[in-house]
Design a protein around this motif. Structure first.
Motif, PDB file in Angstrom:
ATOM      1  N   SER A 109       0.823  -1.221   0.000  1.00 24.47           N
ATOM      2  CA  SER A 109       0.000   0.000   0.000  1.00 24.47           C
ATOM      3  C   SER A 109       0.853   1.266   0.000  1.00 24.47           C
ATOM      4  O   SER A 109       0.462   2.290   0.555  1.00 24.47           O
ATOM      5  CB  SER A 109      -0.920   0.000   1.236  1.00 24.47           C
ATOM      6  OG  SER A 109      -1.764  -1.130   1.224  1.00 24.47           O
ATOM      7  N   THR A 111       2.363   4.689  -1.203  1.00 19.83           N
ATOM      8  CA  THR A 111       1.942   5.791  -2.076  1.00 19.83           C
ATOM      9  C   THR A 111       3.148   6.571  -2.591  1.00 19.83           C
ATOM     10  O   THR A 111       3.015   7.413  -3.473  1.00 19.83           O
ATOM     11  CB  THR A 111       0.998   6.768  -1.338  1.00 19.83           C
ATOM     12  OG1 THR A 111       1.652   7.243  -0.158  1.00 19.83           O
ATOM     13  CG2 THR A 111      -0.296   6.060  -0.941  1.00 19.83           C
ATOM     14  N   LYS A 132       0.520   2.092  -4.937  1.00 22.97           N
ATOM     15  CA  LYS A 132      -0.198   3.329  -5.306  1.00 22.97           C
ATOM     16  C   LYS A 132       0.800   4.485  -5.407  1.00 22.97           C
ATOM     17  O   LYS A 132       0.482   5.631  -5.092  1.00 22.97           O
ATOM     18  CB  LYS A 132      -1.274   3.639  -4.261  1.00 22.97           C
ATOM     19  CG  LYS A 132      -2.299   2.530  -4.067  1.00 22.97           C
ATOM     20  CD  LYS A 132      -3.306   2.911  -2.995  1.00 22.97           C
ATOM     21  CE  LYS A 132      -4.340   1.819  -2.754  1.00 22.97           C
ATOM     22  NZ  LYS A 132      -3.769   0.641  -2.069  1.00 22.97           N
ATOM     23  N   ASN A 154       1.171   1.320 -10.951  1.00 24.43           N
ATOM     24  CA  ASN A 154       1.208   2.336  -9.910  1.00 24.43           C
ATOM     25  C   ASN A 154       0.445   3.565 -10.398  1.00 24.43           C
ATOM     26  O   ASN A 154      -0.401   3.444 -11.295  1.00 24.43           O
ATOM     27  CB  ASN A 154       2.660   2.659  -9.534  1.00 24.43           C
ATOM     28  CG  ASN A 154       3.216   1.685  -8.504  1.00 24.43           C
ATOM     29  OD1 ASN A 154       2.820   1.699  -7.346  1.00 24.43           O
ATOM     30  ND2 ASN A 154       4.127   0.811  -8.938  1.00 24.43           N
ATOM     31  N   SER A 155       0.711   4.727  -9.813  1.00 20.11           N
ATOM     32  CA  SER A 155      -0.025   5.949 -10.180  1.00 20.11           C
ATOM     33  C   SER A 155       0.916   7.054 -10.627  1.00 20.11           C
ATOM     34  O   SER A 155       0.649   8.239 -10.416  1.00 20.11           O
ATOM     35  CB  SER A 155      -0.855   6.433  -8.978  1.00 20.11           C
ATOM     36  OG  SER A 155      -1.732   5.420  -8.529  1.00 20.11           O
TER      37      SER A 155
END
Length: 233
Positions: A109, A111, A132, A154-155
């Motif tokens: 998880s 980011t 993320k 991913n982002s």
């Protein structure tokens, strides 16, 4: 190598006796796929720091939410697998693992790429796929030995120019992010296998415009030519 594999129907914690095995080199606490065991360990005990001779630690496919600072005392550690857990951060102390060359963090998880990872000077393999992550720190340039970097699913909307300093990079998977462009010096990654080893994980699934996908498929030389032509316009 002195190796221990722990298996059970539902592993909730590490048997305390394990931490007395100070000559242990390989500790495996990941379920075998074929056994369909349910591992539920949420916390790696701080006593893990007692196993000073560990070279390989496999703790993927548990339910880990936190890694203790004591992980940083495992100075012999070369391979660490933490994929398929519930981690969103790593302790700063993980940056002390100067022999670590393979780190698996997929399907957690995160980011952002944890900054301490950029201190791991021996790292050759890093997998942070299926998180993320939306930013890569400029300090990634310090991973000079990195050969494989897996960032798919991913982002990411951009990559720092500093990625282009990773001249030993051979495999770079950027698939399924939100990238519209690549850094202008991307063509300097001369060892990248994009030109001759087609893989959909390389860059597909991004809205790439600069350079477009057909240029990316030509590899570093084609990408370098593309950006050079832009400079001449």
């Amino acid at each position: 190598k002195k190796k221990l594999k722990i298996s059970g129907r539902e592993l909730l914690s590490v048997p305390i006796q394990v931490f007395g095995l100070d000559q242990l080199q390989v500790l495996e606490m990941s379920p075998e796929r074929e056994s369909c065991l349910r591992y539920r360990m949420e916390l790696l005990p701080q006593e893990i720091g007692c196993l000073r001779n560990l070279t390989c630690l496999y703790v993927d496919s548990n339910n880990l939410k936190k890694i203790p600072a004591e992980i940083g005392t495992l100075s012999c550690l070369e391979r660490l697998t933490l994929s398929n857990n519930s981690l969103s951060s790593l302790p700063a102390e993980i940056g002390a693992l100067q022999r670590l060359h393979s780190l698996h963090l997929a399907n957690n998880s995160f980011t952002e790429l944890p900054a301490p990872l950029c201190q791991l000077k021996s790292l050759t393999f890093l997998d942070v796929s299926d998180n993320k992550i939306d930013t890569i720190p400029s300090s990634i340039q310090h991973l000079e030995k990195l050969e494989t970097l897996l960032l798919l699913f991913n982002s990411l909307e951009s990559l720092p120019e500093d990625v282009c300093l990773l001249r030993n990079l051979h495999t770079l998977w950027l698939g399924n992010n939100h990238l519209r462009s690549l850094p202008g010096a991307f063509g300097e990654l001369v060892n990248l296998d994009w030109g001759y080893n087609y893989c959909s994980c390389n860059f597909e699934g991004n809205p790439l415009e600069s350079p477009p996908p057909e240029v990316c498929s030509r590899g570093p030389e084609g990408i370098r030519d593309y950006f050079s032509s832009l400079c001449r316009i």
